[in-house]
Write a protein that holds these residues in place. Structure first.
Motif, PDB file in Angstrom:
ATOM      1  N   THR A 133     -69.649  36.874  14.992  1.00  0.00           N
ATOM      2  CA  THR A 133     -68.866  38.099  15.167  1.00  0.00           C
ATOM      3  C   THR A 133     -67.502  37.939  14.509  1.00  0.00           C
ATOM      4  O   THR A 133     -67.043  36.827  14.262  1.00  0.00           O
ATOM      5  N   VAL A 134     -66.872  39.077  14.233  1.00  0.00           N
ATOM      6  CA  VAL A 134     -65.506  39.046  13.706  1.00  0.00           C
ATOM      7  C   VAL A 134     -64.577  39.058  14.908  1.00  0.00           C
ATOM      8  O   VAL A 134     -64.593  39.989  15.706  1.00  0.00           O
ATOM      9  N   VAL A 135     -63.765  38.009  15.073  1.00  0.00           N
ATOM     10  CA  VAL A 135     -62.889  37.982  16.245  1.00  0.00           C
ATOM     11  C   VAL A 135     -61.503  38.515  15.929  1.00  0.00           C
ATOM     12  O   VAL A 135     -60.782  38.938  16.818  1.00  0.00           O
ATOM     13  N   GLU A 136     -61.113  38.472  14.652  1.00  0.00           N
ATOM     14  CA  GLU A 136     -59.804  39.025  14.300  1.00  0.00           C
ATOM     15  C   GLU A 136     -59.782  39.363  12.835  1.00  0.00           C
ATOM     16  O   GLU A 136     -60.387  38.671  12.019  1.00  0.00           O
ATOM     17  N   ARG A 137     -59.081  40.433  12.484  1.00  0.00           N
ATOM     18  CA  ARG A 137     -58.828  40.650  11.066  1.00  0.00           C
ATOM     19  C   ARG A 137     -57.472  41.295  10.868  1.00  0.00           C
ATOM     20  O   ARG A 137     -56.941  41.936  11.780  1.00  0.00           O
ATOM     21  N   GLY A 138     -56.918  41.107   9.689  1.00  0.00           N
ATOM     22  CA  GLY A 138     -55.607  41.661   9.410  1.00  0.00           C
ATOM     23  C   GLY A 138     -55.073  41.179   8.083  1.00  0.00           C
ATOM     24  O   GLY A 138     -55.681  40.342   7.420  1.00  0.00           O
ATOM     25  N   PRO A 139     -53.900  41.713   7.700  1.00  0.00           N
ATOM     26  CA  PRO A 139     -53.251  41.264   6.465  1.00  0.00           C
ATOM     27  C   PRO A 139     -52.899  39.784   6.562  1.00  0.00           C
ATOM     28  O   PRO A 139     -52.601  39.289   7.651  1.00  0.00           O
ATOM     29  N   VAL A 140     -52.924  39.103   5.433  1.00  0.00           N
ATOM     30  CA  VAL A 140     -52.809  37.643   5.445  1.00  0.00           C
ATOM     31  C   VAL A 140     -51.538  37.157   6.141  1.00  0.00           C
ATOM     32  O   VAL A 140     -51.558  36.202   6.919  1.00  0.00           O
ATOM     33  N   ASP A 141     -50.434  37.831   5.903  1.00  0.00           N
ATOM     34  CA  ASP A 141     -49.183  37.374   6.485  1.00  0.00           C
ATOM     35  C   ASP A 141     -49.210  37.470   8.011  1.00  0.00           C
ATOM     36  O   ASP A 141     -48.728  36.591   8.708  1.00  0.00           O
ATOM     37  N   GLU A 142     -49.807  38.527   8.517  1.00  0.00           N
ATOM     38  CA  GLU A 142     -49.878  38.679   9.977  1.00  0.00           C
ATOM     39  C   GLU A 142     -50.828  37.675  10.607  1.00  0.00           C
ATOM     40  O   GLU A 142     -50.584  37.181  11.706  1.00  0.00           O
ATOM     41  N   ILE A 143     -51.916  37.377   9.922  1.00  0.00           N
ATOM     42  CA  ILE A 143     -52.857  36.399  10.467  1.00  0.00           C
ATOM     43  C   ILE A 143     -52.185  35.035  10.582  1.00  0.00           C
ATOM     44  O   ILE A 143     -52.342  34.316  11.558  1.00  0.00           O
ATOM     45  N   PHE A 144     -51.394  34.669   9.577  1.00  0.00           N
ATOM     46  CA  PHE A 144     -50.750  33.354   9.618  1.00  0.00           C
ATOM     47  C   PHE A 144     -49.517  33.332  10.506  1.00  0.00           C
ATOM     48  O   PHE A 144     -49.226  32.318  11.128  1.00  0.00           O
ATOM     49  N   HIS A 145     -48.794  34.431  10.570  1.00  0.00           N
ATOM     50  CA  HIS A 145     -47.519  34.372  11.290  1.00  0.00           C
ATOM     51  C   HIS A 145     -47.519  35.122  12.613  1.00  0.00           C
ATOM     52  O   HIS A 145     -46.597  34.974  13.407  1.00  0.00           O
ATOM     53  N   ASP A 146     -48.544  35.907  12.858  1.00  0.00           N
ATOM     54  CA  ASP A 146     -48.651  36.560  14.159  1.00  0.00           C
ATOM     55  C   ASP A 146     -50.123  36.669  14.557  1.00  0.00           C
ATOM     56  O   ASP A 146     -50.642  37.771  14.743  1.00  0.00           O
ATOM     57  N   PRO A 147     -50.792  35.514  14.684  1.00  0.00           N
ATOM     58  CA  PRO A 147     -52.210  35.577  15.041  1.00  0.00           C
ATOM     59  C   PRO A 147     -52.356  36.095  16.461  1.00  0.00           C
ATOM     60  O   PRO A 147     -51.545  35.771  17.328  1.00  0.00           O
ATOM     61  N   LYS A 148     -53.365  36.905  16.680  1.00  0.00           N
ATOM     62  CA  LYS A 148     -53.568  37.465  18.012  1.00  0.00           C
ATOM     63  C   LYS A 148     -54.601  36.657  18.790  1.00  0.00           C
ATOM     64  O   LYS A 148     -54.442  36.396  19.967  1.00  0.00           O
ATOM     65  N   HIS A 149     -55.687  36.298  18.109  1.00  0.00           N
ATOM     66  CA  HIS A 149     -56.810  35.695  18.816  1.00  0.00           C
ATOM     67  C   HIS A 149     -56.593  34.195  19.015  1.00  0.00           C
ATOM     68  O   HIS A 149     -56.167  33.499  18.091  1.00  0.00           O
ATOM     69  N   PRO A 150     -56.884  33.698  20.214  1.00  0.00           N
ATOM     70  CA  PRO A 150     -56.700  32.261  20.453  1.00  0.00           C
ATOM     71  C   PRO A 150     -57.484  31.379  19.467  1.00  0.00           C
ATOM     72  O   PRO A 150     -57.032  30.277  19.139  1.00  0.00           O
ATOM     73  N   TYR A 151     -58.602  31.851  18.968  1.00  0.00           N
ATOM     74  CA  TYR A 151     -59.366  31.050  18.013  1.00  0.00           C
ATOM     75  C   TYR A 151     -58.608  30.945  16.682  1.00  0.00           C
ATOM     76  O   TYR A 151     -58.524  29.870  16.091  1.00  0.00           O
TER      77      TYR A 151
END
Ligand code: ATP
Ligand code: ADP
Ligand code: SF4
Ligand code: SF4
Ligand code: MG
Ligand code: MG
Lengths: 378, 375
Positions: free
Chosen positions: A263-281
């Protein structure tokens, strides 16, 4: 960006966020994709409800530990899933080529004419093992011209000229000579370049690259990544890039899709994924890589346990047996709903679901103002 | 031959064990090590050439350190590691090992019989956790094998020691009757490590121990190696082509190109201020896990064309790919540049103080003039 714990689809979210004005629909749009393998031991749900989209001229990276279903997702797009695998649900809308209305690739016969034309023509794929995907029986040139003539109306001579031009374009020195070489006569880097030449020979709208540089040295990897970026620049193609190397993701992605157990647990723009990740994984993955430039000595954070086989998938949130933020009685019973934070920005974790999660457990250095908004929406 | 890895002071650095301060006594001193592989035509055919996989390496390993060995595929890292554990017999050179019993022996010169007792002290952890374990042996047999072979333990005692070792590497001792196929890559790598450590070695050569593992599993194995080093007083030669992992775990780093060490320095000095163009290029090729750094820093791209180790280029072996090469100097026939410290002792890299201060060595004619970029 305001967080919205509504729940609906990306389109609704884009409208709600106020910038859904004229964004064209994505080139490739996968919704609820399920690809299952029916084996003697039971059904292996390798891909089990994947949503993702690749926009025009965008580079989307798909990340996750091995066994998370990245390759099966990619192969599903082109009808290349190994037996006994089968797409059992969902849609794969493709809007490329000269189409006026999208075609659902999931509904096409994997061995049929239409998918064969799309494969290698409109969408092409590069695999991890360049040596294994090139035939040792035919020259590089034969394999290139075969692909070209399958998709483009060219004579043998024209196809040969085009093939040599492609080899030159991907940076193979002395392309006229290499045209007659066999794959085993080339280095790993050269083979991967030849694969890319074949993949790009017909000017695809989308390139799917499944760990194309994992087997290569960093020096060669850097040049292959440059090559893909410059070809993308000049041709405007989109790229779906599968990798488990977060360094590569940070370098090339516009958007990131994080997969866990089909499953997809999180998606977003690259900067947000690296600097504001939401999902604990996502957070855990980021913490487990040593960041270069930090010097010696930092102990790395490790994720407890390991990715289970899809047949041993846990109830509730699939990540809960390994999650440090898991809430007993919630995460082990409730499949977390998708929370939409903005256009193309989603996560599947109860911490963001009003009434289920407790904001104190939210990972990362979330801005307190944002943290308050999560329950405020409930 | 001069000893380029020793401090530049003229005092004899290779004094026998016991005659100097203990901190100064190296564990292993490699001098002029060469390994040639014959190229044969057909399986038993005639000898038609030589791959010069290691071409005159000088390297000193200090007790208690983690020394990284990096370089592109085929540069000779594994070959050097295998010469040290003596699964290969080097073509030339010496490997002086300061053994636990206080003796200093040349591992390169010993025959199989004398070698055995020292091979207990110098062990190898393999790269591939999947193919390196015999599928027909239980963990007890795999891990206990070296003990039994050397007649050091059997029966209950063997089980006790294997159980202890499993515990040490973070696996339940109850697993000892299972077969390797039931384990994941990370668990198999723990088994590999347990097998290497059961003989209580002092030096462990770890050849790409985490390269085949997922990021999260990799983190746990790196943490394990770190813990074991402290607990068991181990010294590591850590072979890897992953420069971010090497930065994380190594005290010093040796960079290898086409069979030779081209740069050797403390990890921080090497990463902050490389002195060899090849090191600079390697560092600049590593993708950084931070999208905000995109486009920052220098991008140096090397050609894919690695020279053939059977026919290395004359002069500086790197000159065919080096962006700073000057034809008259770098491609001139004859021996290439040798590892040297910076000319000015207070110059870059020579700043670390203390008895074990690490000189920053580089083998480049222009190492003193170039101003290279690190991370
Ligand atoms: N048994 C052999 N016979 C002939 N040549 C060999 C043999 N083993 C290795 N070589 C050659 O010796 C050179 C060094 O190989 P080695 O395996 O030491 O490289 P490496 O640095 O460990 O590479 P990698 O990063 O791919 O593991 C290579 O050119 C290789 O092809
Ligand atoms: N041919 C197959 N038969 C049965 N299961 C398969 C097959 N191919 C893949 N799988 C399973 O599907 C899951 C996802 O695999 P894959 O997409 O290759 O993962 P990734 O690319 O993320 O490493 C794995 O658990 C794998 O075991
Ligand atoms: S839903 Fe629960 S277990 Fe799953 S990631 Fe969120 S907090 Fe962790
Ligand atoms: S000696 Fe010349 S070719 Fe070799 S690394 Fe230095 S500048 Fe480059
Ligand atoms: Mg895969
Ligand atoms: Mg090797």
């Amino acid at each position: 960006m305001p967080e919205m714990s509504k729940n609906p689809t990306g389109v609704a979210a884009a409208e709600a966020a106020g910038d859904g004005s004229a964004a064209p629909p994505p080139l490739l749009e996968i919704s609820g994709l399920r690809t299952h393998f029916t084996t003697r031991e039971g059904v292996v749900k390798a891909v089990d409800g994947v949503d993702l989209a690749v926009g025009e001229r965008r580079t989307v990276c798909v990340v996750g530990e091995s066994g998370c279903g990245k390759s099966v997702t990619a192969r599903s797009i082109l009808g290349l899933v190994d037996r006994p695998g089968e797409i059992t649900g969902g849609s794969i809308l493709w809007r490329g080529g000269d189409r006026t209305s999208p075609v659902d690739l999931a509904k096409l016969d994997p061995h049929g004419e239409e998918l064969r034309r799309i494969r290698g023509g409109e969408i092409s794929m590069v695999f991890q093992e360049p040596m294994a995907s090139l035939s040792p029986m035919y020259t590089i040139g034969d394999q290139l011209t075969e692909t070209i003539r399958l998709h483009l109306p060219m004579t043998k001579a024209e196809a040969k000229d085009h093939a040599i031009a492609m080899l030159r374009k991907v940076g193979i020195p002395k392309p006229e000579q290499r045209f007659n070489a066999y794959s085993f006569q080339l280095s790993g880097g050269m083979c991967q370049r030849a694969m890319i030449a074949i993949a790009l020979a017909c000017g695809p709208g989308l390139l799917i690259a499944d760990e194309p540089t994992t087997a290569l040295d960093v020096t060669i990897q850097a040049r292959i990544l440059d090559l893909i970026a410059s070809l993308q620049e000049s041709s405007g193609m989109s790229v779906m890039f599968i990798t488990h190397d977060l360094g590569v993701v940070a370098e090339i992605a516009d958007e990131v899709v994080v997969m866990y157990l089909g499953t997809v647990v999180e998606r977003g723009p690259v900067d947000e994924i690296f600097h504001d990740p939401k999902h604990p994984y996502t957070q855990a993955l980021l913490d487990s890589v040593p960041a270069m430039g930090q010097g010696r000595g930092q102990r790395l954070r490790q994720i407890r346990g390991r990715v289970p086989h899809p047949s041993e998938r846990a109830e509730g949130c699939p990540f809960h047996p390994r999650c440090d933020s898991a809430i007993a009685g919630v995460c082990d019973t409730t499949e977390p709903p998708e929370t939409v934070f903005g256009p193309d920005r989603t996560a599947r974790c109860v911490l963001y679901t009003p009434g289920l999660g407790t904001p104190g457990n939210v990972p990362g250095d979330t801005d307190p103002a944002e943290e308050r908004e999560v329950p405020a929406n409930g | 031959m001069a000893d380029p890895t020793a401090p530049t002071a003229p005092t004899a650095p290779t004094a026998p064990a016991g005659s100097g301060g203990d901190a100064e006594t190296p564990l292993l001193e490699i001098r002029g090590l060469r390994m040639d592989y014959p190229i044969r035509h057909g399986m038993f055919g005639r000898h038609i050439g030589t791959v010069r996989a290691v071409t005159g390496v000088d390297l000193t390993i200090r007790p208690g350190e983690t020394l990284g060995l990096v370089g592109e595929s085929g540069c000779g890292k594994t070959t050097l590691g295998r010469c040290i554990v003596r699964t290969l017999r080097p073509t030339a050179g010496t490997i002086r090992y300061h053994a636990r019993d206080g003796r200093v022996v040349d591992l390169a010169a010993l025959g199989q019989r004398e070698l055995r007792r020292y091979q207990r002290e110098v062990r190898l952890v393999f790269q591939d956790p999947f193919s390196s374990l015999n599928p027909r042996m239980t963990l007890l047999e795999i891990i206990g094998d070296p003990l039994r072979n050397n007649g050091l333990a059997q029966g209950k005692e063997l089980e006790r020691r294997v159980g202890e070792m499993l515990e040490l590497v973070g696996l339940p001792p109850g697993y000892m009757r299972r077969y390797p196929h039931a384990f994941s890559g990370g668990e198999r790598q723990r088994v590999n490590i347990a097998r290497a450590l059961i003989m209580r070695p002092r030096l462990v050569v770890a050849d790409e121990p985490v390269s085949a593992l997922d990021v999260s599993v990799r983190a746990s194995i790196l943490n394990l190696l770190r813990d074991l080093q402290e607990e068991l007083d181990l010294t590591y030669l850590f072979i890897s082509h992953d420069l971010s992992v090497v930065e994380n775990i190594c005290d010093r780093v040796a960079v290898m190109y086409l069979g030779n060490i081209v740069e050797l320095a403390g990890t921080d000095a090497l990463y902050r201020g490389p002195r060899h163009p090849y090191t600079e290029a390697l560092l600049s090729a590593v993708p950084r896990a931070d999208p905000r750094l995109r486009g920052s820093g220098r991008r140096i791209r090397l050609s894919d064309d690695l020279p053939d180790p059977a026919a290395p280029p004359p002069g500086c072996a790197f000159h065919t790919r080096c962006h700073y090469a000057k034809a008259e100097t770098c491609a001139a026939p004859g021996a290439g540049p040798v590892l040297l410290p910076p000319p000015d002792p207070s110059g870059r890299g020579g700043t670390a103080a203390g008895p074990a201060a690490t000189p920053h060595l580089a083998a480049c004619h222009f190492a003193g003039d170039l101003s290279l970029t690190g991370v």
